[in-house]
Design an enzyme around this catalytic site. Structure first.
Site, PDB file in Angstrom:
ATOM      1  N   SER A 190      -4.084  28.510  -3.725  1.00 52.55           N
ATOM      2  CA  SER A 190      -2.992  28.256  -4.673  1.00 52.55           C
ATOM      3  C   SER A 190      -1.683  28.587  -3.996  1.00 52.55           C
ATOM      4  O   SER A 190      -1.635  29.449  -3.129  1.00 52.55           O
ATOM      5  CB  SER A 190      -3.183  29.160  -5.891  1.00 52.55           C
ATOM      6  OG  SER A 190      -2.027  29.142  -6.687  1.00 52.55           O
ATOM      7  N   THR A 191      -0.618  27.933  -4.398  1.00 53.24           N
ATOM      8  CA  THR A 191       0.707  28.273  -3.875  1.00 53.24           C
ATOM      9  C   THR A 191       1.459  29.151  -4.878  1.00 53.24           C
ATOM     10  O   THR A 191       2.667  29.254  -4.855  1.00 53.24           O
ATOM     11  CB  THR A 191       1.455  26.967  -3.518  1.00 53.24           C
ATOM     12  OG1 THR A 191       0.644  26.221  -2.618  1.00 53.24           O
ATOM     13  CG2 THR A 191       2.776  27.234  -2.822  1.00 53.24           C
ATOM     14  N   HIS A 192       0.725  29.809  -5.764  1.00 51.46           N
ATOM     15  CA  HIS A 192       1.374  30.665  -6.755  1.00 51.46           C
ATOM     16  C   HIS A 192       1.557  32.065  -6.197  1.00 51.46           C
ATOM     17  O   HIS A 192       0.886  33.013  -6.614  1.00 51.46           O
ATOM     18  CB  HIS A 192       0.546  30.701  -8.039  1.00 51.46           C
ATOM     19  CG  HIS A 192       0.192  29.334  -8.550  1.00 51.46           C
ATOM     20  ND1 HIS A 192      -0.850  29.114  -9.422  1.00 51.46           N
ATOM     21  CD2 HIS A 192       0.747  28.117  -8.328  1.00 51.46           C
ATOM     22  CE1 HIS A 192      -0.915  27.811  -9.695  1.00 51.46           C
ATOM     23  NE2 HIS A 192       0.031  27.196  -9.045  1.00 51.46           N
ATOM     24  N   THR A 193       2.433  32.169  -5.217  1.00 50.28           N
ATOM     25  CA  THR A 193       2.764  33.464  -4.639  1.00 50.28           C
ATOM     26  C   THR A 193       3.874  34.051  -5.491  1.00 50.28           C
ATOM     27  O   THR A 193       4.941  33.466  -5.636  1.00 50.28           O
ATOM     28  CB  THR A 193       3.252  33.287  -3.198  1.00 50.28           C
ATOM     29  OG1 THR A 193       4.262  32.268  -3.168  1.00 50.28           O
ATOM     30  CG2 THR A 193       2.121  32.853  -2.288  1.00 50.28           C
ATOM     31  N   GLN A 201      -2.855  34.423  -7.185  1.00 48.98           N
ATOM     32  CA  GLN A 201      -3.625  33.774  -8.244  1.00 48.98           C
ATOM     33  C   GLN A 201      -5.091  33.820  -7.834  1.00 48.98           C
ATOM     34  O   GLN A 201      -5.402  33.735  -6.645  1.00 48.98           O
ATOM     35  CB  GLN A 201      -3.164  32.320  -8.410  1.00 48.98           C
ATOM     36  CG  GLN A 201      -3.653  31.654  -9.675  1.00 48.98           C
ATOM     37  CD  GLN A 201      -2.674  31.784 -10.825  1.00 48.98           C
ATOM     38  OE1 GLN A 201      -1.608  31.187 -10.821  1.00 48.98           O
ATOM     39  NE2 GLN A 201      -3.028  32.578 -11.824  1.00 48.98           N
TER      40      GLN A 201
END
Lengths: 591, 239, 468
Positions: free
Chosen positions: A516-519, A347
């Site tokens: 962000s942790t949107h991997t 992200q």
């Protein structure tokens, strides 16, 4: 010798959002389900109880509610020819653990996806021509459509008590919402939360630019709410400790609050915590999973046989397990063949901070994770990509999950990091500044992927997952474009000073700063088994009794937060299992 | 944690943290210099904190560095009077400071700064090594004087140089050490008093942070006046 | 050397004592005759829970009677005392604290050696409604036979059928009490029984008294199977409940301390009772331990909801609520609630009247809000809350110190919880906080003291020790 447990209908790896949804759906269908969670059990009481939970040192420095990296982490490198080194201290992304997983410590931003996000490749090609998508950008259309997922988007929002305002209901525009969103079948379950100062001013600033701001859909309940499962949520009190912390008053949606109370009552449901799944076991043909092997709390190796294996271990660890278990062929960036690990994406976040005088009561400690204001005028079909110069899009928003001095006080430009001037700077900033952020999409590339590291091992002797990823020119351009627009907008608020941190040309991915942790990606869904790991029902092309719901399924990431889509896809998968797979186990899609 | 059961009376505002061990050379001179920055032990504070992790030399560095990084001034209290050295000493004895949540397996290789610290030292050792290295640097540059022996301007110069990586130390990256140290000083300055620093919630009062209140629904939409309620700490006391 | 007059008086006293003792002993040992309820004899058939299902003898019971008996066991909550948390159903062994030491519930599974497998229907009836063991001894009134005395014959038959034919036999020897001699002598109990639960009092609830059949049903359930008075009615110094039905104002006006909690007043008091709750709101509490404004606190009643009331029919819950609503206020009506917005206005503006207000803001407001009203079905309203306004503040103090958790029920699965604040509040602070909430938002209840808090805090430590 492994202890062999009694066989069950389904074993689920992980008790986060996807694990809880799958366990609920499969026990609804009468299956006997075992969920293996590597972390401890967690519940609002006593783990997130007020006031102890709002301790910044424990939560943000000791990272009490996050996964420890000591036993499990990833290695990271920028390019295919580099040597990856371990992600040793938590920074860029923050995986969770325990019952609830990242679903306990997330903020609560709950978007869907735009209809055009599902068709990004064909949409870009149609609008700008095939050459517009650069060589090496391996974006794909989703094998499902927005319309197919709509009921599941809707259901998940009702499970979460998502608080927002619809913009399009059954094709009709609805005042106060996102005019560009995909049509919804009905209004949100709860109305939006009140606006903190920055969110309120965002409406003014955005409208002056001709944008169409609307409330961020927040899974932080704005009122007492009973979800379709009978689970109770309470209204958010803006404590300011959403991100990285469990919720103290049942208002942030989480597996713990929204699903677990019902699951725990069920006789067909068994939860085993402190159970680390090491691999999925396959038969000799490698076309069928027989169950999983895991370490129990005492460290004994156990085998859990099952007819169905569902990987719900978070995007990164789903891919890790598939690679470790020999499910599918690992992706090779040189030959560009293989499917497991390909199309990793992330992200693209940046921020503009504004500083005001002391008449402006900005109070950064007041926070709500998912709430705020956003607009989509630079996202999806609204953006002229040719003019903007990048593929993708993004949102600009006002968000304030809450801040505190240990978490870090942003200071105005020119303020040093220590000394008397620093003290002056933080005094002036702490209650009189706020920020707007840009959250941009991240495309997939043939040189951004996941694999097994050749050198480093985890605490269980297994190779670490290796992440090869760096910013490409497309995302850097996107960041500069969006931050530029944000700065333009912020000027209308006349702050005393402002600072934006758009990515610079040639900038590399910095894992030390939280982004962000949107991997996403790594085990993507698609129509073509040569370029995807999962079919449209998130079923493994290679091992049909393995399903892997999670953001790993995204072929690329759009400008929104992924959780809404992850939940919807999981309900979609569960429905396929219940209505099709259980009646006739085997591949649901014949390519 | 045992801190929860400590009675409030033990948490006193400790003005003086400086402890002079017997038999250390130039102790008198150290006391002389430090009196410009730190008060002496007196009847009001008969029990200054005695460190159990840091030795006397390290302690001297820490007290002086804390005093430079966050000095006492008109804006508010300084790190020393708020007990930040005590916080540091206690924090270094937690599992966190031993690398409990860091991945500490080898091999340990050099890498670009975007990948973070890749060495094998835990936080407590980073601080130890860094303090030693900077004191050694000062001794080389200032005819045997340690950091705590220098005057205020000299100390500030050293810290700025460390911050921008201009000391060119062999033993450790001074920039990395400085960032870690500054982070810890801030942690001690701003965390709940139960951890040893932020005595009397002094920093929270300075910036207007309500501490452990975590409840602001009544104030989300208030625009015309500042949030009026003072901070509360974990023990339930008001600042 | 005693003089002759004194010697005579002394002798007289000894003879008198012996005569009294002999009389009491005789009185105690006299056998109590009880009617036989075998076959279809008996009364109250119309409104008994078990209905009209016939039974001939022990060995053959129609399924409908067993089913009816299962429901009677749920409504009477036999499991509450006769099943331990980790134990097999009805195998006994639960310690029950009495003023003279722990007694342990008995094995009431149909095991022939260690349970009630050899009981005839008459034995069973004599135990449940009369408090008499097959050997002729008297049960400790921990067994609420004064309440069960009001069950119908048919419900007893049904219960017997259930225990004999559906409950699985478990071999588990009964554990003798921790009561020491001479207090362990049993025959004086017979005197207690004959005075306070005589055989003549074994009469099913007279439903004709209640014109509304729903109220009548509620009365039956509350007075007999529900045995609500066992906890919610005050007791005399001789330990019997002061009243067993609505004929006296003491009935259900608030009970003694049980496991640290004081059972609330269920009468129509507007402050400390259910006066401002509607019948459907009361039924909500029974079904799920919570309603829009209020919640059950403490494990004892939470267990009743979990094991008994959440499994009762909706009609029965509404009936019990309807009956409770017929009870006027009790004599002690000294606490009140008259809604008043002063406290809410002050707190919302950040004005704190004193330390009590500060403590409220720092500990309670995050959930219960500056207006004291909490959030519907999530956090109870403190304003106008019966526990907050109870004359005896022990429950409230305990709640503040130790917290409480709602049970997870079928219709409301969320086990919402309040943390305890004993670790954070001194005795004096807890008292100031309790006094603040008892005088705010229109609440009016007398003050408590730091000493009173200290007493409750001591029992928390004891409870923790007992739990391990």
């Amino acid at each position: 010798m492994a202890i062999v447990k009694d066989k069950v209908d389904a074993v689920i790896v992980g008790m986060g959002w996807t694990g809880a949804i799958m366990a609920k759906e499969l026990t609804d269908a009468g299956l006997h389900v075992v969920v293996l969670e590597r972390g401890p059990d967690r519940d609002t009481q006593p783990d997130f109880s007020y006031p102890r939970v709002v301790d910044e040192l424990e939560g943000s420095i000791h990272r009490k509610y996050l996964q420890s990296l000591s036993k499990e982490t990833v290695t990271i490198r920028h390019g295919v020819n580099d040597t990856a080194v371990p992600y040793r201290q938590m920074g860029s992304f923050k995986p969770g653990t325990g019952v609830g997983g990242a679903g306990s410590h997330w903020s609560g931003c709950h978007f869907r996806a735009l209809p055009e996000d599902f068709l990004i490749r064909s949409n870009m090609e149609q609008r700008y021509g095939k050459k517009f998508i650069p060589e090496g950008m391996t974006i794909q259309d989703f094998p499902v459509t927005y319309e197919e997922l709509e009921p599941h988007f809707d259901h998940f929002e009702y499970v979460c008590g998502t608080s927002g305002k619809a913009g399009v209901i059954n094709g009709q525009q609805s005042e106060g919402g996102n005019p560009f969103e995909g049509s919804r079948s009905r209004e949100f379950p709860l109305a939006p939360n009140p606006n903190y100062l920055g969110a309120e001013l965002f409406y003014k600033a955005a409208r002056e630019q001709g944008y169409h701001p609307y409330p961020i859909p927040a899974s932080n309940a704005s009122a007492p709410y009973v979800n379709p499962y009978g689970c109770q949520m309470g209204p958010c009190n803006f404590c300011g400790f959403c991100s990285d912390y469990g919720c103290l008053n049942y208002s942030k949606a989480s597996p713990n609050v929204c699903i677990m109370p019902v699951l725990r009552q069920r006789k067909g449901f068994e939860l085993r915590t402190l159970s680390q799944v090491l691999k999925v076991n396959l038969d000799s043909d490698k076309k069928r999973a027989t169950g999983v092997t895991y370490l129990d709390a005492h460290g004994h190796e156990c085998e859990q046989p099952a007819d169905l294996v569902v990987l719900c271990a978070f995007s990164l660890f789903n891919v890790h397990l598939m690679l470790l278990s020999g499910i599918g062929t690992p992706y090779d960036p040189v030959s560009k063949s293989g499917t497991i690990g390909r199309n990793y994406s992330y992200q693209n976040l940046n921020r503009v901070s504004m500083f005001f005088d002391d008449t402006v009561q900005a109070n950064g400690f007041i926070g709500i994770g998912g709430g705020g204001t956003v607009f989509d005028d630079l996202n999806g079909n609204q953006l002229d990509n040719a003019k903007a110069g990048f593929v993708g899009g993004g949102v600009i928003w006002a968000r304030q999950p809450g801040n505190g001095p240990v978490r870090g006080i942003a200071t105005a430009p020119g303020v040093p990091n220590w000394g008397s001037d620093w003290k002056k700077g933080i005094k002036e900033a702490f209650r009189h500044s706020f920020y707007y952020e840009v959250q941009g999409s991240c495309m997939a590339y043939d040189d951004a992927y996941l694999s097994l590291d050749p050198t480093y091992k985890d605490g269980y002797g297994r190779p670490l997952l290796q992440m090869t990823f760096d910013w490409h020119g497309n995302e850097i351009k996107g960041s500069q474009f969006l931050v530029g627009k944000a700065i333009e907008m912020c000027k209308s608020l006349s702050p005393l000073s402002m600072k934006g941190d758009a990515k610079k040309d040639g900038e590399h991915y910095n894992v030390t700063q939280y982004q962000s942790t949107h991997t996403c990606g790594g085990a993507i869904m698609g129509n073509d088994p040569t370029t995807s790991a999962l079919n449209r029902y998130l079923q493994s092309w290679d091992v049909p009794n393995v399903f892997a719901p999670g953001a790993n399924a995204f072929p690329q990431n759009n400008g929104y937060n992924p959780t809404g889509m992850v939940g919807a896809l999981t309900y979609w998968t569960a429905k396929a299992i219940r209505e099709m797979y259980l009646k006739n186990p085997g591949p649901l899609v014949h390519a | 944690m045992s801190e929860d059961q400590q009675s409030p009376s033990r948490r006193r505002l400790i003005k003086n943290l400086f402890f002079v061990p017997i038999g250390v050379a130039s102790a008198a001179a150290s006391v002389q210099v430090l009196q410009t920055a730190v008060a002496k032990p007196d009847d009001a504070n008969p029990n200054p904190y005695r460190p159990s992790f840091f030795n006397a030399d390290e302690w001297r560095f820490i007290v002086s560095a804390c005093d430079r990084l966050i000095p006492h001034d008109d804006h508010g209290p300084g790190a020393v009077e708020l007990g930040v050295p005590e916080f540091l000493d206690r924090h270094m004895q937690t599992p966190y400071a031993s690398g409990d949540i860091w991945y500490m397996q080898g091999p340990f290789v050099e890498a670009a700064p975007e990948f973070g610290y890749q060495g094998r030292l835990a936080l407590r050792d980073i601080l130890r090594l860094g303090i030693k290295a900077i004191d050694a640097y000062c001794a080389r540059q200032f005819a045997g004087k340690k950091f705590s022996d220098l005057d205020v301007t000299q100390q500030e110069t050293i810290l700025k140089a460390a911050e921008s990586g201009r000391l060119k130390l062999d033993e450790i990256s001074e920039k990395m050490f400085f960032n870690q140290f500054l982070g810890e000083v801030r942690n001690g300055y701003f965390s709940d008093p139960k951890y040893g620093g932020n005595k009397g919630m002094g920093s929270w009062k300075m910036i207007g942070y309500p501490g452990m209140r975590g409840d602001y629904i009544d104030w989300v939409e208030v625009r015309d006046k500042p949030y009026p309620i003072g901070p509360v700490d974990l023990a339930g006391r008001r600042g | 050397m005693l003089g002759p007059a004194l010697k005579r008086s002394f002798l007289l006293a000894v003879i008198l004592a012996a005569l009294v003792f002999g009389g009491l002993l005789t009185y105690a040992l006299q056998l109590t005759e009880t009617p036989d309820i075998g076959n279809n004899a008996g009364n109250g058939v119309g409104n008994s829970v078990a209905g009209n299902a016939a039974t001939a003898n022990n060995d053959a019971a129609p399924q409908s009677l067993v089913d009816a008996g299962r429901y009677v066991a749920v409504a009477a909550d036999c499991a509450a005392c006769h099943t331990t948390p980790d134990g097999k159903p009805f195998a006994g062994g639960l310690p029950l604290a009495s003023p003279i030491g722990n007694i342990y519930s008995t094995n009431i599974t149909p095991d022939k050696a260690s349970g009630i497998g050899r009981y005839s229907l008459k034995d069973f009836d004599r135990a449940i409604r009369y408090g008499i063991t097959p050997e002729g001894g008297t049960l400790y009134p921990a067994m609420p036979y004064p309440s069960y005395a009001r069950m119908t014959d048919q419900d007893v038959r049904a219960l017997y059928a259930y225990f004999m034919h559906e409950v699985a036999p478990v071999a588990s020897a009964n554990r003798s009490s921790d009561i020491h001699w001479p207090l362990s002598i049993r025959w004086p109990l017979a005197i207690w029984r004959k005075m306070y639960a005589p055989a003549t009092a074994v009469v099913p609830v007279n439903l004709a008294k209640y014109p509304d059949p729903i109220v009548a049903r509620g009365a039956y359930l509350v007075q007999s199977l529900g045995h609500c008075g066992s906890c919610h009615t005050p007791r005399a110094v001789t330990l019997q409940e002061l009243s067993l039905d609505e004929s006296q104002l003491t009935y259900l006006s608030g009970g003694p301390e049980i496991d640290g909690w004081v059972a609330v007043n269920l009468r129509g008091n507007d402050g400390a009772g259910l006066g401002r709750m509607s019948a459907p709101e009361i039924a909500d509490l029974l079904r799920s331990a919570r309603n829009t404004k209020s919640a059950v606190i403490g494990a004892p009643m939470a267990d009743v909801v979990t094991h008994s009331m959440q499994n009762m029919t909706e009609a029965d819950l509404q009936a019990m609520a309807a009956y409770l609503k017929t009870l006027p206020a009790s004599v002690d009506n000294s606490t009140h609630y008259v809604p008043n917005s002063d406290t809410a206005n002050a707190l919302k503006a950040g004005k704190e009247s004193g330390r009590g207000a500060q403590l409220y803001v720092d500990n309670c407001a995050a959930c219960h809000r500056s207006n004291g009203e909490g959030s519907a079905k999530v956090f109870p309203s403190i304003a106008g809350n019966p526990t907050v306004l109870a004359g005896n503040p022990v429950s409230l103090i305990r709640l503040v110190l130790a917290g409480s958790e709602l049970p997870s029920t079928k219709t409301a699965p969320s086990n919402l919880g309040m943390p305890g604040f004993a670790w954070r509040l001194s005795d004096s602070e807890a008292a100031q906080l309790v006094n603040f909430i008892r005088q705010s938002w229109g609440n009016s209840a007398p003050a408590t003291s730091a000493e009173e808090v200290a007493k409750v805090r001591k029992t928390l430590v004891v409870a923790e020790n007992n739990a391990s």
